[in-house]
Design a protein around this motif. Structure first.
Motif, PDB file in Angstrom:
ATOM      1  N   TYR A   1      -3.320   5.838  -6.914  1.00 32.61           N
ATOM      2  CA  TYR A   1      -3.867   6.202  -5.597  1.00 32.61           C
ATOM      3  C   TYR A   1      -5.099   5.356  -5.277  1.00 32.61           C
ATOM      4  O   TYR A   1      -5.282   4.897  -4.144  1.00 32.61           O
ATOM      5  CB  TYR A   1      -4.237   7.682  -5.558  1.00 32.61           C
TER       6      TYR A   1
ATOM      7  N   THR B   1       0.837  -1.210   0.000  1.00 31.32           N
ATOM      8  CA  THR B   1       0.000   0.000   0.000  1.00 31.32           C
ATOM      9  C   THR B   1       0.863   1.248   0.000  1.00 31.32           C
ATOM     10  O   THR B   1       0.630   2.199  -0.760  1.00 31.32           O
ATOM     11  CB  THR B   1      -0.915   0.012   1.242  1.00 31.32           C
ATOM     12  N   GLN B   2       1.886   1.244   0.853  1.00 28.78           N
ATOM     13  CA  GLN B   2       2.790   2.384   0.938  1.00 28.78           C
ATOM     14  C   GLN B   2       3.587   2.562  -0.354  1.00 28.78           C
ATOM     15  O   GLN B   2       3.806   3.686  -0.819  1.00 28.78           O
ATOM     16  CB  GLN B   2       3.726   2.219   2.134  1.00 28.78           C
TER      17      GLN B   2
ATOM     18  N   ASN C   1      -5.217   8.326   1.185  1.00 28.35           N
ATOM     19  CA  ASN C   1      -5.203   8.037  -0.254  1.00 28.35           C
ATOM     20  C   ASN C   1      -6.390   8.682  -0.970  1.00 28.35           C
ATOM     21  O   ASN C   1      -6.268   9.132  -2.108  1.00 28.35           O
ATOM     22  CB  ASN C   1      -5.218   6.531  -0.492  1.00 28.35           C
TER      23      ASN C   1
ATOM     24  N   SER D   1      -4.008   1.849  -4.335  1.00 31.78           N
ATOM     25  CA  SER D   1      -3.482   1.847  -2.964  1.00 31.78           C
ATOM     26  C   SER D   1      -4.622   1.921  -1.957  1.00 31.78           C
ATOM     27  O   SER D   1      -4.600   1.246  -0.922  1.00 31.78           O
ATOM     28  CB  SER D   1      -2.524   3.033  -2.780  1.00 31.78           C
TER      29      SER D   1
ATOM     30  N   LEU E   1       2.685   1.824  -3.426  1.00 29.13           N
ATOM     31  CA  LEU E   1       1.815   2.410  -4.449  1.00 29.13           C
ATOM     32  C   LEU E   1       1.571   3.899  -4.198  1.00 29.13           C
ATOM     33  O   LEU E   1       1.648   4.722  -5.117  1.00 29.13           O
ATOM     34  CB  LEU E   1       0.484   1.659  -4.484  1.00 29.13           C
ATOM     35  N   SER E   2       1.300   4.245  -2.937  1.00 28.46           N
ATOM     36  CA  SER E   2       1.003   5.637  -2.611  1.00 28.46           C
ATOM     37  C   SER E   2       2.236   6.517  -2.823  1.00 28.46           C
ATOM     38  O   SER E   2       2.151   7.621  -3.373  1.00 28.46           O
ATOM     39  CB  SER E   2       0.518   5.738  -1.162  1.00 28.46           C
TER      40      SER E   2
END
Length: 403
Positions: free
Chosen positions: A172, A17-18, A83, A175, A20-21
């Motif tokens: 975004y 997740t981090q 996000n 994520s 991608l963001s």
């Protein structure tokens, strides 16, 4: 099935997740650079610096609130909200709104997101060794995202805005979707935002009175001050020293520093083992050295090598300090508020560093001279940390004797 379950374990899902963001964060930085350059403003480098300073100011202003928010709510929900705000900011570009306003909105999303990103690590780990490993994973994936996002942003923003805008928005949202796979651990529902905001200065004082958290706050703040100024300075420095003007080539060279930090994720636990996190200080000293030397290089291969080692030493410097702060802060005031105070410290220092750099630029000081000036400021921080090493060791020994 077992392999897939392991791949998407709570901690690994946070890392993905981090990644991608952060990838989208850095892609949109070069998107903004491209938009500003195509608008034909008189001083595009200065405009980009001022836009970045506006985002950093959001960290400073909102710090008293977002820390309490992250401790009150489930941190996975905080990641989702951050996000969502970032996606809205990028979506505003599709409506033709000013890039500075859109980027500020993305920045607010980043302010909300950050306490959840680091605060959740102490919830998903049970020892300093595990927390150090988790920080290395997050830091390594974040910097890899910076590398890839920087390179992708340089290519996508070279000729047209629309591909970069759509790519940012899609990443975004992806994520955001990943946050639904992270377990939601209930926060402290008894927290009151107004009360916690008023206690922000008291909480800051608690962290600064503790030798280990003070050491970490000042060290990580100095690191990000240097990183932010270098990213702006290199955009002006590369054409001057190496004759490189294309944004795609610039982004690839700047990305070399990020590649060094990615490498640091694999060696940090061996070079700076759990229980001796203060040793990261020595790599901060090496980072200062490579930054100062790089300012006077005119050969591409030497520059690239020095930037790589700047990132490598910087990563080994900052990862243990993040671990130290999370460990201390969780017990002292709560993990979310600790990260908010860290963001506050880092961004006050970063805004100050950018202001000094812009002031030097307006005084017609050369780019090389400005980089050396920032290097000297970083050296002063490192010198201060050297005076604190003894207190940090003593504090650690005292804590171990009590446990």
């Amino acid at each position: 099935m077992t392999g897939l379950k392991k791949m998407f374990s709570p901690l690994n899902t946070v890392v993905i997740t981090q990644f991608l963001s952060a990838f989208a964060d850095n892609l949109n930085f070069f998107l903004i650079v491209g938009i500003v350059n195509r608008q034909g403003v008189e001083n595009p480098d200065g405009m980009v610096a001022y836009i970045q300073m506006a985002v950093l100011c959001a960290y400073v202003v909102l710090a008293p609130i977002v820390g309490a928010l992250a401790d009150k709510k489930a941190k996975s929900h905080i990641l989702l909200l951050g996000n969502l705000l970032k996606a809205v900011g990028i979506g505003m570009l599709l409506l033709g709104l000013p890039p500075a306003l859109c980027y500020l909105f993305v920045g607010i999303g980043a302010v909300v997101y950050s306490p959840g990103k680091y605060g959740i690590l102490s919830e998903l780990t049970s020892s300093e060794k595990e927390l150090l490993s988790a920080n290395a994973k997050v830091e390594g994936s974040t910097i890899l995202a910076i590398l890839l996002g920087t390179v992708s942003g340089g290519f996508l923003a070279q000729n047209s805005d629309m591909p970069a805008i759509l790519a940012c928005l899609g990443i975004y949202l992806l994520s955001l979707f990943m946050t639904f796979m992270i377990p939601a651990q209930a926060g402290n529902a008894s927290l009151r935002y107004g009360k916690e905001a008023l206690q922000f200065l008291r909480d800051t004082a608690i962290l600064y009175r503790n030798p280990r958290s003070r050491f970490s706050l000042i060290g990580t703040g100095a690191f990000w001050l240097t990183a932010a100024v270098l990213r702006i300075a290199l955009i002006a420095w590369l054409p001057l020293n190496l004759g490189i003007t294309d944004t795609d080539e610039q982004s690839m060279i700047i990305g070399i520093t990020a590649l060094g930090v990615v490498a640091s994720a694999f060696v940090t636990s061996r070079w700076v083992p759990a229980g001796k996190l203060h040793r990261g200080f020595y790599y901060g000293l090496l980072m200062v050295t490579t930054v100062m030397i790089a300012a006077f290089t005119y050969e591409l291969w030497i520059t690239v090598t020095l930037l790589f080692f700047t990132g490598l030493f910087g990563g080994v410097f900052v990862i243990p300090l993040n671990t130290m702060l999370q460990e201390e802060g969780k017990n002292l005031i709560g993990s979310g508020k600790t990260i908010a105070i860290q963001n506050f410290t880092e961004n006050v220092l970063t805004v100050t560093g950018l202001f000094i750099y812009l002031t030097l630029s307006e005084m017609k000081v050369s780019v090389n001279g400005s980089v050396v000036g920032i290097g000297l400021i970083l050296l002063l921080f490192i010198a201060y940390l050297a005076t604190q090493l003894g207190k940090v060791r003593e504090n650690r020994q005292t804590e171990q004797s009590k446990s």
